[in-house]
Design a protein around this motif. Sequence first.
Motif, PDB file in Angstrom:
ATOM      1  N   ARG A   1       0.842  -1.200   0.000  1.00  0.00           N
ATOM      2  CA  ARG A   1       0.000   0.000   0.000  1.00  0.00           C
ATOM      3  C   ARG A   1       0.877   1.250   0.000  1.00  0.00           C
ATOM      4  O   ARG A   1       0.578   2.231  -0.676  1.00  0.00           O
ATOM      5  N   GLU A   2       1.994   1.208   0.717  1.00  0.00           N
ATOM      6  CA  GLU A   2       2.889   2.353   0.766  1.00  0.00           C
ATOM      7  C   GLU A   2       3.511   2.630  -0.603  1.00  0.00           C
ATOM      8  O   GLU A   2       3.646   3.778  -1.009  1.00  0.00           O
ATOM      9  N   ASP A   3       3.893   1.570  -1.323  1.00  0.00           N
ATOM     10  CA  ASP A   3       4.429   1.739  -2.681  1.00  0.00           C
ATOM     11  C   ASP A   3       3.376   2.349  -3.600  1.00  0.00           C
ATOM     12  O   ASP A   3       3.673   3.224  -4.418  1.00  0.00           O
ATOM     13  N   MET A   4       2.131   1.878  -3.473  1.00  0.00           N
ATOM     14  CA  MET A   4       1.053   2.406  -4.308  1.00  0.00           C
ATOM     15  C   MET A   4       0.777   3.870  -3.970  1.00  0.00           C
ATOM     16  O   MET A   4       0.561   4.686  -4.862  1.00  0.00           O
ATOM     17  N   LYS A   5       0.807   4.213  -2.681  1.00  0.00           N
ATOM     18  CA  LYS A   5       0.583   5.599  -2.289  1.00  0.00           C
ATOM     19  C   LYS A   5       1.670   6.499  -2.873  1.00  0.00           C
ATOM     20  O   LYS A   5       1.375   7.603  -3.349  1.00  0.00           O
TER      21      LYS A   5
ATOM     22  N   ALA B   1       0.338  10.127  -3.152  1.00  0.00           N
ATOM     23  CA  ALA B   1      -0.413  10.313  -1.914  1.00  0.00           C
ATOM     24  C   ALA B   1       0.397   9.909  -0.701  1.00  0.00           C
ATOM     25  O   ALA B   1      -0.165   9.724   0.378  1.00  0.00           O
ATOM     26  N   ASP B   2       1.722   9.783  -0.845  1.00  0.00           N
ATOM     27  CA  ASP B   2       2.530   9.401   0.304  1.00  0.00           C
ATOM     28  C   ASP B   2       2.546  10.549   1.309  1.00  0.00           C
ATOM     29  O   ASP B   2       2.481  11.716   0.966  1.00  0.00           O
TER      30      ASP B   2
ATOM     31  N   GLY C   1      -5.623   8.649   5.787  1.00  0.00           N
ATOM     32  CA  GLY C   1      -7.038   8.957   5.877  1.00  0.00           C
ATOM     33  C   GLY C   1      -7.887   7.877   5.260  1.00  0.00           C
ATOM     34  O   GLY C   1      -7.432   6.750   5.045  1.00  0.00           O
ATOM     35  N   PRO C   2      -9.129   8.218   4.942  1.00  0.00           N
ATOM     36  CA  PRO C   2     -10.065   7.219   4.426  1.00  0.00           C
ATOM     37  C   PRO C   2      -9.668   6.652   3.064  1.00  0.00           C
ATOM     38  O   PRO C   2     -10.100   5.573   2.703  1.00  0.00           O
ATOM     39  N   GLN C   3      -8.811   7.345   2.331  1.00  0.00           N
ATOM     40  CA  GLN C   3      -8.391   6.829   1.025  1.00  0.00           C
ATOM     41  C   GLN C   3      -7.457   5.628   1.158  1.00  0.00           C
ATOM     42  O   GLN C   3      -7.215   4.928   0.183  1.00  0.00           O
ATOM     43  N   ASP C   4      -6.946   5.357   2.358  1.00  0.00           N
ATOM     44  CA  ASP C   4      -6.084   4.193   2.549  1.00  0.00           C
ATOM     45  C   ASP C   4      -6.814   2.895   2.197  1.00  0.00           C
ATOM     46  O   ASP C   4      -6.220   1.988   1.607  1.00  0.00           O
ATOM     47  N   ASP C   5      -8.086   2.785   2.553  1.00  0.00           N
ATOM     48  CA  ASP C   5      -8.859   1.586   2.212  1.00  0.00           C
ATOM     49  C   ASP C   5      -9.032   1.460   0.702  1.00  0.00           C
ATOM     50  O   ASP C   5      -8.945   0.372   0.145  1.00  0.00           O
ATOM     51  N   LEU C   6      -9.265   2.579   0.036  1.00  0.00           N
ATOM     52  CA  LEU C   6      -9.402   2.575  -1.424  1.00  0.00           C
ATOM     53  C   LEU C   6      -8.103   2.134  -2.075  1.00  0.00           C
ATOM     54  O   LEU C   6      -8.092   1.289  -2.970  1.00  0.00           O
ATOM     55  N   ILE C   7      -6.996   2.671  -1.618  1.00  0.00           N
ATOM     56  CA  ILE C   7      -5.691   2.322  -2.178  1.00  0.00           C
ATOM     57  C   ILE C   7      -5.386   0.850  -1.927  1.00  0.00           C
ATOM     58  O   ILE C   7      -4.887   0.155  -2.813  1.00  0.00           O
ATOM     59  N   ALA C   8      -5.710   0.352  -0.740  1.00  0.00           N
ATOM     60  CA  ALA C   8      -5.501  -1.068  -0.446  1.00  0.00           C
ATOM     61  C   ALA C   8      -6.331  -1.929  -1.399  1.00  0.00           C
ATOM     62  O   ALA C   8      -5.870  -2.971  -1.877  1.00  0.00           O
TER      63      ALA C   8
END
Length: 55
Positions: free
Chosen positions: A16-20, A25-26, A30-37
């Motif tokens: 998820r961190e690589d995708m952010k 978005a690194d 916030g709530p977008q973490d679930d979307l990114i996951a």
Amino acid sequence: MMSIVISGPAVEPVTREDMKTHLGADGVDGPQDDLIAGLVKAPRFTESGSPGRAR
């Protein structure tokens, strides 16, 4: 012959961190973490459900 996935991978190939970081978005939590996951996992589920494709 249809494949059946018994269990998923122990870890996703992209974190998820690589995708952010890729999405710019690194450093933002916030709530977008679930979307990114979900975006990290989506291609695996999409490919698994495609009948007639080589695996």
